[in-house]
Design a protein around this motif. Structure first.
Motif, PDB file in Angstrom:
ATOM      1  N   ALA A  17      16.875 -42.508   6.550  1.00  0.00           N
ATOM      2  CA  ALA A  17      17.097 -41.061   6.633  1.00  0.00           C
ATOM      3  C   ALA A  17      16.460 -40.504   7.898  1.00  0.00           C
ATOM      4  CB  ALA A  17      16.530 -40.361   5.412  1.00  0.00           C
ATOM      5  N   ASP A  18      17.145 -39.544   8.553  1.00  0.00           N
ATOM      6  CA  ASP A  18      16.654 -38.948   9.798  1.00  0.00           C
ATOM      7  C   ASP A  18      16.075 -37.576   9.475  1.00  0.00           C
ATOM      8  OD1 ASP A  18      16.156 -38.557  12.466  1.00  0.00           O
ATOM      9  OD2 ASP A  18      18.201 -37.901  12.933  1.00  0.00           O
ATOM     10  N   THR A  19      14.826 -37.289   9.812  1.00  0.00           N
ATOM     11  CA  THR A  19      14.204 -35.990   9.587  1.00  0.00           C
ATOM     12  C   THR A  19      13.682 -35.441  10.907  1.00  0.00           C
ATOM     13  OG1 THR A  19      12.034 -36.909   9.144  1.00  0.00           O
ATOM     14  CG2 THR A  19      13.490 -36.607   7.248  1.00  0.00           C
ATOM     15  N   SER A  20      13.691 -34.085  11.002  1.00  0.00           N
ATOM     16  CA  SER A  20      13.122 -33.432  12.192  1.00  0.00           C
ATOM     17  C   SER A  20      12.586 -32.069  11.764  1.00  0.00           C
ATOM     18  CB  SER A  20      14.174 -33.287  13.290  1.00  0.00           C
ATOM     19  OG  SER A  20      15.185 -32.399  12.875  1.00  0.00           O
ATOM     20  N   SER A  21      11.759 -31.472  12.596  1.00  0.00           N
ATOM     21  CA  SER A  21      11.250 -30.139  12.311  1.00  0.00           C
ATOM     22  C   SER A  21      11.227 -29.342  13.607  1.00  0.00           C
ATOM     23  CB  SER A  21       9.857 -30.206  11.681  1.00  0.00           C
ATOM     24  OG  SER A  21       8.937 -30.744  12.605  1.00  0.00           O
ATOM     25  N   ASP A  22      11.422 -28.021  13.470  1.00  0.00           N
ATOM     26  CA  ASP A  22      11.385 -27.116  14.611  1.00  0.00           C
ATOM     27  C   ASP A  22      10.381 -26.015  14.326  1.00  0.00           C
ATOM     28  OD1 ASP A  22      13.377 -28.336  16.156  1.00  0.00           O
ATOM     29  OD2 ASP A  22      14.969 -27.277  15.074  1.00  0.00           O
ATOM     30  N   THR A  23       9.835 -25.446  15.368  1.00  0.00           N
ATOM     31  CA  THR A  23       8.926 -24.312  15.252  1.00  0.00           C
ATOM     32  C   THR A  23       9.590 -23.121  15.913  1.00  0.00           C
ATOM     33  OG1 THR A  23       7.020 -25.775  15.360  1.00  0.00           O
ATOM     34  CG2 THR A  23       6.637 -23.442  15.828  1.00  0.00           C
ATOM     35  N   ILE A  24       9.505 -21.965  15.263  1.00  0.00           N
ATOM     36  CA  ILE A  24      10.046 -20.732  15.840  1.00  0.00           C
ATOM     37  C   ILE A  24       8.912 -19.717  15.927  1.00  0.00           C
ATOM     38  CG2 ILE A  24      10.781 -19.831  13.590  1.00  0.00           C
ATOM     39  CD1 ILE A  24      13.193 -18.589  15.068  1.00  0.00           C
ATOM     40  N   SER A  25       8.850 -18.968  17.032  1.00  0.00           N
ATOM     41  CA  SER A  25       7.794 -17.963  17.184  1.00  0.00           C
ATOM     42  C   SER A  25       8.367 -16.715  17.832  1.00  0.00           C
ATOM     43  CB  SER A  25       6.640 -18.515  18.018  1.00  0.00           C
ATOM     44  OG  SER A  25       7.067 -18.758  19.335  1.00  0.00           O
ATOM     45  N   SER A  26       7.712 -15.616  17.580  1.00  0.00           N
ATOM     46  CA  SER A  26       8.128 -14.343  18.166  1.00  0.00           C
ATOM     47  C   SER A  26       6.890 -13.482  18.362  1.00  0.00           C
ATOM     48  CB  SER A  26       9.112 -13.628  17.235  1.00  0.00           C
ATOM     49  OG  SER A  26       9.438 -12.370  17.752  1.00  0.00           O
ATOM     50  N   ALA A  27       6.740 -12.922  19.533  1.00  0.00           N
ATOM     51  CA  ALA A  27       5.635 -12.001  19.790  1.00  0.00           C
ATOM     52  C   ALA A  27       6.055 -10.611  19.330  1.00  0.00           C
ATOM     53  CB  ALA A  27       5.282 -11.977  21.268  1.00  0.00           C
ATOM     54  N   ILE A  28       5.184  -9.898  18.644  1.00  0.00           N
ATOM     55  CA  ILE A  28       5.431  -8.523  18.225  1.00  0.00           C
ATOM     56  C   ILE A  28       4.406  -7.662  18.943  1.00  0.00           C
ATOM     57  CG2 ILE A  28       5.503  -6.909  16.298  1.00  0.00           C
ATOM     58  CD1 ILE A  28       6.236  -9.297  14.506  1.00  0.00           C
ATOM     59  N   LEU A  29       4.886  -6.837  19.847  1.00  0.00           N
ATOM     60  CA  LEU A  29       3.999  -6.039  20.684  1.00  0.00           C
ATOM     61  C   LEU A  29       3.978  -4.591  20.219  1.00  0.00           C
ATOM     62  CD1 LEU A  29       5.196  -7.448  24.112  1.00  0.00           C
ATOM     63  CD2 LEU A  29       3.266  -8.213  22.723  1.00  0.00           C
ATOM     64  N   GLY A  30       2.825  -3.950  20.337  1.00  0.00           N
ATOM     65  CA  GLY A  30       2.690  -2.549  19.958  1.00  0.00           C
ATOM     66  C   GLY A  30       3.398  -1.637  20.933  1.00  0.00           C
ATOM     67  N   GLY A  31       3.912  -0.550  20.412  1.00  0.00           N
ATOM     68  CA  GLY A  31       4.578   0.464  21.234  1.00  0.00           C
ATOM     69  C   GLY A  31       3.613   1.581  21.591  1.00  0.00           C
ATOM     70  N   ALA A  32       4.140   2.789  21.689  1.00  0.00           N
ATOM     71  CA  ALA A  32       3.365   3.934  22.163  1.00  0.00           C
ATOM     72  C   ALA A  32       2.976   4.875  21.029  1.00  0.00           C
ATOM     73  CB  ALA A  32       4.184   4.707  23.195  1.00  0.00           C
ATOM     74  N   LEU A  33       1.969   5.667  21.293  1.00  0.00           N
ATOM     75  CA  LEU A  33       1.580   6.801  20.458  1.00  0.00           C
ATOM     76  C   LEU A  33       2.071   8.026  21.212  1.00  0.00           C
ATOM     77  CD1 LEU A  33      -0.026   8.130  18.133  1.00  0.00           C
ATOM     78  CD2 LEU A  33      -2.038   8.022  19.611  1.00  0.00           C
ATOM     79  N   SER A  34       2.953   8.823  20.585  1.00  0.00           N
ATOM     80  CA  SER A  34       3.537   9.947  21.309  1.00  0.00           C
ATOM     81  C   SER A  34       3.735  11.151  20.391  1.00  0.00           C
ATOM     82  CB  SER A  34       4.884   9.553  21.930  1.00  0.00           C
ATOM     83  OG  SER A  34       5.797   9.221  20.907  1.00  0.00           O
ATOM     84  N   ALA A  35       3.849  12.299  20.999  1.00  0.00           N
ATOM     85  CA  ALA A  35       4.105  13.541  20.264  1.00  0.00           C
ATOM     86  C   ALA A  35       5.082  14.392  21.061  1.00  0.00           C
ATOM     87  CB  ALA A  35       2.807  14.313  20.044  1.00  0.00           C
ATOM     88  N   VAL A  36       6.075  14.938  20.361  1.00  0.00           N
ATOM     89  CA  VAL A  36       7.001  15.902  20.959  1.00  0.00           C
ATOM     90  C   VAL A  36       6.664  17.233  20.293  1.00  0.00           C
ATOM     91  CG1 VAL A  36       9.403  16.560  21.280  1.00  0.00           C
ATOM     92  CG2 VAL A  36       8.757  14.130  21.306  1.00  0.00           C
ATOM     93  N   VAL A  37       5.945  18.092  21.026  1.00  0.00           N
ATOM     94  CA  VAL A  37       5.451  19.357  20.488  1.00  0.00           C
ATOM     95  C   VAL A  37       5.786  20.485  21.449  1.00  0.00           C
ATOM     96  CG1 VAL A  37       3.581  18.254  19.193  1.00  0.00           C
ATOM     97  CG2 VAL A  37       3.162  19.040  21.509  1.00  0.00           C
ATOM     98  N   SER A  38       5.802  21.701  20.925  1.00  0.00           N
ATOM     99  CA  SER A  38       6.035  22.880  21.758  1.00  0.00           C
ATOM    100  C   SER A  38       5.451  24.098  21.059  1.00  0.00           C
ATOM    101  CB  SER A  38       7.528  23.081  22.004  1.00  0.00           C
ATOM    102  OG  SER A  38       8.189  23.329  20.781  1.00  0.00           O
ATOM    103  N   ALA A  39       5.314  25.151  21.805  1.00  0.00           N
ATOM    104  CA  ALA A  39       4.898  26.439  21.244  1.00  0.00           C
ATOM    105  C   ALA A  39       6.156  27.282  21.080  1.00  0.00           C
ATOM    106  CB  ALA A  39       3.912  27.127  22.181  1.00  0.00           C
ATOM    107  N   PRO A  40       6.100  28.327  20.245  1.00  0.00           N
ATOM    108  CA  PRO A  40       7.258  29.225  20.181  1.00  0.00           C
ATOM    109  C   PRO A  40       7.458  29.893  21.543  1.00  0.00           C
ATOM    110  CG  PRO A  40       5.555  29.860  18.577  1.00  0.00           C
ATOM    111  CD  PRO A  40       5.005  28.746  19.388  1.00  0.00           C
TER     112      PRO A  40
END
Length: 187
Positions: A17-40
């Motif tokens: 029997a033939d067996t093999s294995s693979d590894t998978i990886s993914s980087a998860i990077l942080g995004g931004a902290l933002s605010a969309v605000v205004s005054a009247p």
């Protein structure tokens, strides 16, 4: 007397029997902290009567705060502002002011958008604005995702306040409204 018999079967792959294995990886990077605000852009006008305080109110478009940093680090949306000033005119040559401390911002209900992976809603409370940054919306640990709110701005105008200065002569001249510059910071 009954006798119980058990049978155990063990499967063993053949040596070919033939067996093999693979590894998978993914980087998860942080995004931004933002605010969309205004005054009247405009608040309700006030007519002075010389006896009591009056209130000018207004609400801006809904605000959106997004914390896509991917961590539970605390964050805070703060506000500071200048005094309300009516620019000098040709007849009234001295600018008039109303203290910024007369402005209160009430954040209102914060909605956490579960479709955007939001945690529990952040903390808020009404703020009497000043020249120093004041916490308006904040978290201590959670606060990932997207949140919306529509605050209300309320300016208490004292009975002894000056009226707005006119840009030219009083009859037919437009007025210089009382204006404040607000600074919002999210960190």
């Amino acid at each position: 007397m009954a006798l119980a018999v058990g049978l155990v079967v063990v499967f063993s792959p053949s040596a070919s029997a033939d067996t093999s294995s693979d590894t998978i990886s993914s980087a998860i990077l942080g995004g931004a902290l933002s605010a969309v605000v205004s005054a009247p852009t405009r608040m309700t006008p006030v007519i002075l009567d010389g006896r009591s305080s009056h209130t000018s109110v207004g609400s801006p478009a809904p605000w959106t705060i997004t914390n896509a940093r991917g961590s539970s680090a605390a964050w805070c949306l703060s506000v500071s502002a200048t005094d309300f000033t009516s620019a000098p005119g040709t007849l009234d040559t001295i600018e008039r002011t109303v203290a910024v401390e007369n402005l209160t911002i009430t954040p209102g209900t914060v909605t956490a958008h579960s479709s955007a992976g939001a945690d529990a809603a952040p903390t808020t409370e009404p703020v009497a604005v000043s020249g120093r940054p004041q916490a308006l919306v904040w978290t201590s640990t959670l606060g990932k995702g997207t949140f919306t709110l529509t605050p209300e701005f309320s300016l208490s105008v004292p009975p002894n306040a000056y009226r707005s200065n006119f840009s030219g002569l009083i009859d037919g001249s437009p007025v210089h409204p009382f204006v404040s510059i607000l600074t919002f910071t999210i960190a």
